[in-house]
Design a protein around this motif. Structure first.
Motif, PDB file in Angstrom:
ATOM      1  N   SER A   1      74.579  71.542  69.400  1.00 52.00           N
ATOM      2  CA  SER A   1      73.964  72.826  69.082  1.00 52.00           C
ATOM      3  C   SER A   1      73.862  73.687  70.328  1.00 52.00           C
ATOM      4  N   SER A   2      73.962  74.998  70.119  1.00 52.90           N
ATOM      5  CA  SER A   2      73.806  75.947  71.214  1.00 52.90           C
ATOM      6  C   SER A   2      73.408  77.295  70.626  1.00 52.90           C
ATOM      7  N   GLY A   3      72.239  77.764  70.976  1.00 53.45           N
ATOM      8  CA  GLY A   3      71.814  79.085  70.535  1.00 53.45           C
ATOM      9  C   GLY A   3      71.509  79.191  69.063  1.00 53.45           C
ATOM     10  N   VAL A   4      71.168  78.085  68.421  1.00 54.07           N
ATOM     11  CA  VAL A   4      70.790  78.118  67.004  1.00 54.07           C
ATOM     12  C   VAL A   4      69.530  77.284  66.826  1.00 54.07           C
ATOM     13  N   ALA A   5      68.574  77.810  66.068  1.00 54.17           N
ATOM     14  CA  ALA A   5      67.291  77.138  65.905  1.00 54.17           C
ATOM     15  C   ALA A   5      67.137  76.454  64.561  1.00 54.17           C
ATOM     16  N   GLU A   6      67.993  76.809  63.594  1.00 50.31           N
ATOM     17  CA  GLU A   6      67.816  76.273  62.240  1.00 50.31           C
ATOM     18  C   GLU A   6      69.165  76.191  61.536  1.00 50.31           C
ATOM     19  N   MET A   7      69.290  75.220  60.653  1.00 49.38           N
ATOM     20  CA  MET A   7      70.454  75.115  59.793  1.00 49.38           C
ATOM     21  C   MET A   7      69.977  74.875  58.363  1.00 49.38           C
ATOM     22  N   THR A   8      70.908  74.994  57.426  1.00 52.93           N
ATOM     23  CA  THR A   8      70.634  74.605  56.048  1.00 52.93           C
ATOM     24  C   THR A   8      71.241  73.230  55.812  1.00 52.93           C
TER      25      THR A   8
ATOM     26  N   PRO B   1      73.754  78.218  59.991  1.00 49.29           N
ATOM     27  CA  PRO B   1      74.859  77.295  59.688  1.00 49.29           C
ATOM     28  C   PRO B   1      74.490  76.267  58.631  1.00 49.29           C
ATOM     29  N   LEU B   2      75.518  75.738  57.989  1.00 46.77           N
ATOM     30  CA  LEU B   2      75.365  74.651  57.026  1.00 46.77           C
ATOM     31  C   LEU B   2      75.602  73.312  57.714  1.00 46.77           C
ATOM     32  N   SER B   3      75.002  72.257  57.176  1.00 47.70           N
ATOM     33  CA  SER B   3      75.335  70.914  57.623  1.00 47.70           C
ATOM     34  C   SER B   3      76.713  70.536  57.088  1.00 47.70           C
ATOM     35  N   LEU B   4      77.108  69.297  57.278  1.00 47.57           N
ATOM     36  CA  LEU B   4      78.493  68.876  57.082  1.00 47.57           C
ATOM     37  C   LEU B   4      79.000  69.049  55.650  1.00 47.57           C
ATOM     38  N   LEU B   5      80.096  69.805  55.511  1.00 48.73           N
ATOM     39  CA  LEU B   5      80.889  69.875  54.283  1.00 48.73           C
ATOM     40  C   LEU B   5      82.332  69.584  54.681  1.00 48.73           C
TER      41      LEU B   5
ATOM     42  N   VAL C   1      66.877  72.815  64.385  1.00 49.53           N
ATOM     43  CA  VAL C   1      67.944  72.313  65.257  1.00 49.53           C
ATOM     44  C   VAL C   1      67.468  72.433  66.704  1.00 49.53           C
ATOM     45  N   PRO C   2      67.288  71.322  67.411  1.00 45.54           N
ATOM     46  CA  PRO C   2      66.871  71.408  68.818  1.00 45.54           C
ATOM     47  C   PRO C   2      67.924  72.121  69.661  1.00 45.54           C
ATOM     48  N   GLU C   3      67.477  72.891  70.623  1.00 50.79           N
ATOM     49  CA  GLU C   3      68.390  73.613  71.501  1.00 50.79           C
ATOM     50  C   GLU C   3      69.166  72.646  72.392  1.00 50.79           C
ATOM     51  N   ASP C   4      70.468  72.871  72.511  1.00 49.15           N
ATOM     52  CA  ASP C   4      71.331  72.085  73.401  1.00 49.15           C
ATOM     53  C   ASP C   4      71.195  70.587  73.158  1.00 49.15           C
ATOM     54  N   ALA C   5      71.262  70.197  71.903  1.00 47.31           N
ATOM     55  CA  ALA C   5      71.192  68.786  71.526  1.00 47.31           C
ATOM     56  C   ALA C   5      72.556  68.315  71.044  1.00 47.31           C
ATOM     57  N   THR C   6      72.817  67.018  71.176  1.00 41.30           N
ATOM     58  CA  THR C   6      74.026  66.422  70.621  1.00 41.30           C
ATOM     59  C   THR C   6      73.621  65.417  69.550  1.00 41.30           C
ATOM     60  N   PHE C   7      74.422  65.334  68.507  1.00 46.20           N
ATOM     61  CA  PHE C   7      74.133  64.470  67.369  1.00 46.20           C
ATOM     62  C   PHE C   7      75.353  63.614  67.050  1.00 46.20           C
TER      63      PHE C   7
END
Length: 239
Positions: free
Chosen positions: A23-30, A226-230, A64-70
């Motif tokens: 993640s980068s520069g995004v605070a929330e996803m669906t 953004p959306l989660s994985l599709l 979505v945590p800032e600058d996190a990897t998943f």
């Protein structure tokens, strides 16, 4: 900027898909609805965390945590943790305690955290140790093979191993397929006929509940959250 997601299919019968994101520069996803449970590992500000995420029956906002990897392993339908059935995790998750900074406790065993490239090796150990088990009846039903048991038994085993009814699994899967087709530019009325919806209002209700988007939003590539994985599977049918 945003949520960058990469995924791949798996040749393991216990795994549906392996994915990773940053993640980068995004605070929330669906977070879209999902019929699978998964193991998720993320790193944020030097801390590594892990959890088991259960099936999700509707779309919902997720921070979505800032600058996190998943990193995540989506497990195949019919595959369960022997000590933690998905039915106990529907629309929720269970954090996993850390054994060290790169390992977790799972079913009483300290296990080194997997990564995107060695996920199958990690899952093989879980299967070998009896931590992950697979119901052959559900696996056969999902693959369209003969189960050798009554439909009532199949339905009961579905709920026991997935936490969802077979119908709920099919509705979620169809909505995810519809979302991918709309993103590819297929017209809504064609999606209705291709996937067996009654009409466009039926499609719209399904998309709102399971994807959190309208057909127009999916076709236009918006809104900005953004959306989660599709994804599309090898046969063209997204999960």
């Amino acid at each position: 900027m945003g949520l960058h997601i990469e995924s791949r299919p798996s040749d393991s019968p216990h795994v549906e898909r392996v994915w990773r994101s940053r993640s980068s520069g995004v605070a929330e996803m669906t977070a879209v609805a999902a019929q699978h449970w998964d193991l998720v590992v993320w790193e944020h500000r030097g801390e590594v965390l892990a959890a088991v995420q259960g099936p999700e029956t509707r779309a919902s906002p997720a921070p979505v945590p800032e600058d996190a990897t998943f990193f995540g392993i989506d497990f195949a339908l019919g595959t369960t943790l022997a000590h933690l059935p998905p039915g106990r995790l529907v629309d929720s998750s269970a954090p996993l305690a850390a054994a060290t900074d790169r390992s977790i406790w799972l079913a009483g065993s300290a296990l080194r955290l997997p990564d995107y490239d060695n996920a199958e090796f990690f899952v093989r150990r879980l299967v070998r140790d009896g931590i992950v088990v697979r119901d052959p009846v559900v696996a056969a039903a999902v693959a369209g093979r003969s189960t050798g048991v009554s439909e009532r038994t199949v339905q009961r085993r579905f709920v026991a191993t997935t936490g969802l009814s077979r119908g709920a699994v099919q509705r979620i899967e169809r909505a995810r397929r519809a979302a991918v087709l709309l993103q590819e530019g297929i017209a809504a009325h064609d999606v209705v006929h291709r996937l067996g919806y009654f009409d466009q209002p039926h499609l719209a209700h399904s998309l709102t509940r399971y994807i959190g988007r309208t057909a127009t939003q999916l076709a236009a590539g918006g809104p900005t959250v953004p959306l989660s994985l599709l994804y599309k599977t090898a046969d063209g049918a997204p999960s």
